[in-house]
Design a protein around this motif. Structure first.
Motif, PDB file in Angstrom:
ATOM      1  N   TYR A 197      17.978  -5.512   2.854  1.00  0.00           N
ATOM      2  CA  TYR A 197      17.656  -5.246   4.250  1.00  0.00           C
ATOM      3  C   TYR A 197      16.329  -4.513   4.391  1.00  0.00           C
ATOM      4  CZ  TYR A 197      20.135  -0.933   2.971  1.00  0.00           C
ATOM      5  OH  TYR A 197      20.557   0.191   2.336  1.00  0.00           O
ATOM      6  N   VAL A 198      15.939  -3.693   3.417  1.00  0.00           N
ATOM      7  CA  VAL A 198      14.630  -3.048   3.445  1.00  0.00           C
ATOM      8  C   VAL A 198      13.556  -4.096   3.149  1.00  0.00           C
ATOM      9  CG1 VAL A 198      13.181  -1.261   2.413  1.00  0.00           C
ATOM     10  CG2 VAL A 198      15.614  -0.828   2.754  1.00  0.00           C
ATOM     11  N   LYS A 232       9.993  -3.178  -4.059  1.00  0.00           N
ATOM     12  CA  LYS A 232      11.403  -3.397  -3.731  1.00  0.00           C
ATOM     13  C   LYS A 232      12.054  -4.377  -4.713  1.00  0.00           C
ATOM     14  CE  LYS A 232      11.364  -0.488  -0.703  1.00  0.00           C
ATOM     15  NZ  LYS A 232      11.911   0.783  -1.105  1.00  0.00           N
ATOM     16  N   LEU A 233      11.305  -5.405  -5.105  1.00  0.00           N
ATOM     17  CA  LEU A 233      11.861  -6.387  -6.045  1.00  0.00           C
ATOM     18  C   LEU A 233      12.056  -5.802  -7.438  1.00  0.00           C
ATOM     19  CD1 LEU A 233       9.864  -9.573  -4.982  1.00  0.00           C
ATOM     20  CD2 LEU A 233      12.284  -9.068  -4.541  1.00  0.00           C
ATOM     21  N   MET A 235      10.019   3.647   9.401  1.00  0.00           N
ATOM     22  CA  MET A 235       8.577   3.453   9.326  1.00  0.00           C
ATOM     23  C   MET A 235       8.232   1.964   9.399  1.00  0.00           C
ATOM     24  SD  MET A 235       5.898   3.767   6.167  1.00  0.00           S
ATOM     25  CE  MET A 235       6.787   2.438   5.432  1.00  0.00           C
ATOM     26  N   ILE A 236       8.927   1.151   8.637  1.00  0.00           N
ATOM     27  CA  ILE A 236       8.653  -0.284   8.596  1.00  0.00           C
ATOM     28  C   ILE A 236       8.965  -0.927   9.952  1.00  0.00           C
ATOM     29  CG2 ILE A 236       9.401  -2.452   7.532  1.00  0.00           C
ATOM     30  CD1 ILE A 236       7.539  -0.860   5.779  1.00  0.00           C
ATOM     31  N   VAL A 237      10.044  -0.510  10.596  1.00  0.00           N
ATOM     32  CA  VAL A 237      10.390  -1.055  11.915  1.00  0.00           C
ATOM     33  C   VAL A 237       9.330  -0.659  12.951  1.00  0.00           C
ATOM     34  CG1 VAL A 237      12.065  -0.928  13.811  1.00  0.00           C
ATOM     35  CG2 VAL A 237      12.855  -1.269  11.463  1.00  0.00           C
ATOM     36  N   MET A 272      19.077   8.859   2.604  1.00  0.00           N
ATOM     37  CA  MET A 272      18.326   9.259   3.769  1.00  0.00           C
ATOM     38  C   MET A 272      16.869   8.772   3.706  1.00  0.00           C
ATOM     39  SD  MET A 272      18.611  10.728   6.599  1.00  0.00           S
ATOM     40  CE  MET A 272      18.057  11.854   7.789  1.00  0.00           C
ATOM     41  N   SER A 273      16.300   8.764   2.472  1.00  0.00           N
ATOM     42  CA  SER A 273      14.908   8.331   2.348  1.00  0.00           C
ATOM     43  C   SER A 273      14.766   6.849   2.704  1.00  0.00           C
ATOM     44  CB  SER A 273      14.370   8.594   0.943  1.00  0.00           C
ATOM     45  OG  SER A 273      15.009   7.768  -0.004  1.00  0.00           O
ATOM     46  N   GLU A 274      15.777   6.046   2.367  1.00  0.00           N
ATOM     47  CA  GLU A 274      15.734   4.625   2.732  1.00  0.00           C
ATOM     48  C   GLU A 274      15.750   4.452   4.248  1.00  0.00           C
ATOM     49  OE1 GLU A 274      18.818   2.435   0.831  1.00  0.00           O
ATOM     50  OE2 GLU A 274      17.939   2.664  -1.152  1.00  0.00           O
TER      51      GLU A 274
END
Length: 93
Positions: free
Chosen positions: A61-62, A52-53, A9-11, A1-3
């Motif tokens: 996808y994130v 993320k890396l 937020m990023i979108v 859910m956090s992802e």
């Protein structure tokens, strides 16, 4: 859910940056822009991409949205310098 929340937020930011880039392109001035703000946001996206890396559960996808926003902020930074030169040439600075 956090992802999912992170992606939302990023979108949301991702929809804002293209509008900001278009506004910077059309305005042809640095008036009302903050270089420090743009650099901090740019750095923040670098940190987000690195996070993320380095994450053990890598989700491409994130990362895609982080990179897309990073490119938009980069474009706005380029436009800032273009507009700065235009302001200087016009004697505004």
């Amino acid at each position: 859910m956090s992802e999912l929340m992170e992606i939302c937020m990023i979108v949301a930011f991702g929809f804002s940056w293209p509008m900001n880039v278009i506004k910077s392109y059309k305005a042809r001035t640095t008036k009302g822009k903050s270089l420090a703000f743009l650099v901090l946001i740019f750095f923040g996206y670098i940190c987000g991409i690195a996070s993320k890396l380095l994450a053990s559960s890598f989700k491409w996808y994130v990362l895609f949205f982080y990179v897309l926003n990073f490119l938009m902020v980069g474009a706005d930074l380029v436009l800032y310098y273009r507009n700065y030169k235009l302001d200087k040439k016009a004697g505004v600075l």
